[in-house]
Design a protein around this motif. Structure first.
Motif, short mmCIF file in Angstrom:
data_model
loop_
_atom_site.label_atom_id
_atom_site.label_comp_id
_atom_site.label_asym_id
_atom_site.label_seq_id
_atom_site.Cartn_x
_atom_site.Cartn_y
_atom_site.Cartn_z
N SER A 50 0.79 -1.18 0.06
CA SER A 50 0.04 -0.03 -0.07
C SER A 50 0.70 1.33 -0.10
CB SER A 50 -0.95 -0.03 1.29
OG SER A 50 -1.89 -1.26 1.40
N SER B 121 -13.63 -1.88 4.41
CA SER B 121 -12.67 -1.84 3.15
C SER B 121 -13.66 -1.12 1.98
CB SER B 121 -11.99 -3.07 2.61
OG SER B 121 -12.86 -3.93 2.34
N GLU B 122 -13.20 -1.09 0.82
CA GLU B 122 -13.53 -0.48 -0.38
C GLU B 122 -15.32 -0.88 -0.41
OE1 GLU B 122 -9.47 -1.17 -1.27
OE2 GLU B 122 -11.08 -2.49 -0.60
N PHE C 17 -8.57 4.10 -2.27
CA PHE C 17 -8.77 2.62 -1.84
C PHE C 17 -8.17 2.31 -0.50
CE2 PHE C 17 -8.28 2.49 -6.45
CZ PHE C 17 -9.47 2.57 -6.69
N CYS D 293 -8.22 -0.26 3.44
CA CYS D 293 -9.13 -0.67 4.36
C CYS D 293 -8.83 -0.30 5.91
CB CYS D 293 -8.78 -2.47 4.51
SG CYS D 293 -7.12 -2.85 4.87
N GLU E 55 -7.54 -1.89 -5.22
CA GLU E 55 -8.19 -2.24 -4.17
C GLU E 55 -7.71 -3.39 -3.38
OE1 GLU E 55 -12.27 -2.93 -4.81
OE2 GLU E 55 -12.93 -1.18 -5.81
N THR E 56 -7.89 -3.39 -2.30
CA THR E 56 -7.65 -4.52 -1.06
C THR E 56 -8.10 -5.84 -1.67
OG1 THR E 56 -9.20 -4.04 0.47
CG2 THR E 56 -7.01 -2.94 0.77
N ASP E 57 -7.40 -6.86 -1.37
CA ASP E 57 -8.04 -8.35 -1.79
C ASP E 57 -8.05 -8.78 -0.33
OD1 ASP E 57 -5.40 -9.13 -0.99
OD2 ASP E 57 -4.82 -9.54 -3.16
#
Length: 364
Positions: free
Chosen positions: A35, A91-92, A118, A120, A144-146
């Motif tokens: 990030s 998150s998103e 984006f 979290c 975006e975060t996974d």
């Protein structure tokens, strides 16, 4: 990976005792999770007492906060976590679920402009009207975060909360240390926050409590007469919202005793300080008033050196830089340098502000 998380946890633990390590630790968290930014932030109603982010311009951070001030009707991220308990990860998808509206749309535009749309987040510590949060802020390049990123973030968060709690415990002891230093003034001094919650008091102040002049109810400092108590509480709120420095208060009681005169001083916030409340001194004027003890009070409250205290009080009493330099047998440039240091410690930018802040300490 477990060893890397443990090493990062040790880095955050170091930050708890050396505030200069908070941003490097947040940067390390950001790098570990792929990030752009790690963030530790505190929220109270209408304000953001601290907002630490790695690799972001401080002026930009201040502008961003000035626009939204942690308002849940503007800040999408605050709204998303508003009713959560600690360690719930948002998150998103949660940001999008907040919906739209003038405030939310403005916030999303600001995030897009700063390229932090984006990420979290989670709450770490929560109180009645405040909380401290941890987040990852990700750029368009990061995406975006996974699920894996969020799981890694969730594994890191408990270590950060431990560090936060350690620092908050150390800061709570700071009031006792400050109180110990104030004992040497021989004055009645109470240390409290903006709600009146009493943190510590000197031995002389204990005498006033025993005499009933002041009282502690539900942990809060106050006065016996409701009108006097209202004056004190209103002054605490007023000073919390506005300026540093001193405000003189007079408490009349039931008109059968001499009035009590006290000076209220909001202390400057220290760098890398997590406490979400303001810290105040309530200095009750003794028979000699506290004029003679003013230098000791200023040195203790603001961390001024003896020389800086002398310069500040001389300026407040009306002396010019040239006169101060002559009296102290030094150069005007030295006085100028001392004033610059004083400004930084007490939180003002101009001489007139310093004079306004300290002039009250010279009243006899």
């Amino acid at each position: 990976m477990d060893e890397k998380i443990l090493a990062l946890g040790e880095h955050f633990a170091l930050a708890a005792v050396d505030g200069n390590e908070w941003v490097p630790a947040l940067r390390a968290m950001a790098e570990m999770t792929g990030s752009a930014h790690g963030q530790l932030i505190g929220f109270v109603p209408g304000a953001v007492p601290f907002n630490w982010i790695n690799d972001t311009d401080e002026v930009q951070i201040a502008r961003f906060v000035e626009q939204e001030r942690g308002d849940p009707d503007i800040n999408v991220r605050v709204r998303a976590s508003l009713n959560d308990r600690p360690f719930v990860i948002r998150s998103e998808a949660d940001y999008r679920a907040v919906g739209t509206g003038p405030g939310f749309d403005l916030y999303r535009e600001m995030c897009d402009a700063y390229d932090i749309s984006f990420g979290c987040q989670t709450k770490l510590v929560e109180g009645r009207d405040h909380f401290i949060g941890l987040s990852l802020n990700r750029s368009r390049k990061d995406g975006e975060t996974d699920a894996d990123t969020r799981a890694l973030f969730a594994a890191i968060a408990p270590y950060v909360r431990s560090a936060v709690r350690i620092q908050m415990a150390l800061e709570d002891r700071g009031a006792a240390i400050l109180n110990g230093a104030l004992e040497y003034t021989g004055l009645p001094v109470f240390i409290c926050d903006e709600t009146g919650h009493l943190k510590a008091n000197t031995t002389e102040a204990e005498t006033l409590l025993s005499a009933g002049s002041f009282r502690v109810t539900d942990g809060k400092i106050g006065l016996a007469h409701p009108y006097d108590n209202a004056i004190l509480q209103q002054a605490l709120v007023r000073r919390h919202r506005h300026s540093l420095g001193f405000e003189t208060l007079m408490f009349g009681g039931d008109d059968q005793q001499m009035p009590i005169i006290a000076d209220l001083c909001r202390l400057p916030r220290q760098p890398w300080h997590l406490g979400l409340a303001s810290q105040f001194l309530i200095i009750v004027r003794s028979g000699r008033r506290w004029h003679d003890a003013a230098p000791a009070i200023l040195r203790t409250a603001f961390g001024l050196s003896a020389a800086e205290t002398d310069v500040a009080l001389a300026l407040a009493s009306g002396e010019t830089r040239d006169e101060i330099a002559a009296t102290r047998n030094t150069s005007v440039q030295t006085v100028k340098a001392q004033l610059k240091s004083i400004f930084g410690k007490v939180g003002v930018n101009r001489e007139v502000e310093l004079v306004a802040m300290f002039a009250g300490t010279l009243r006899r």
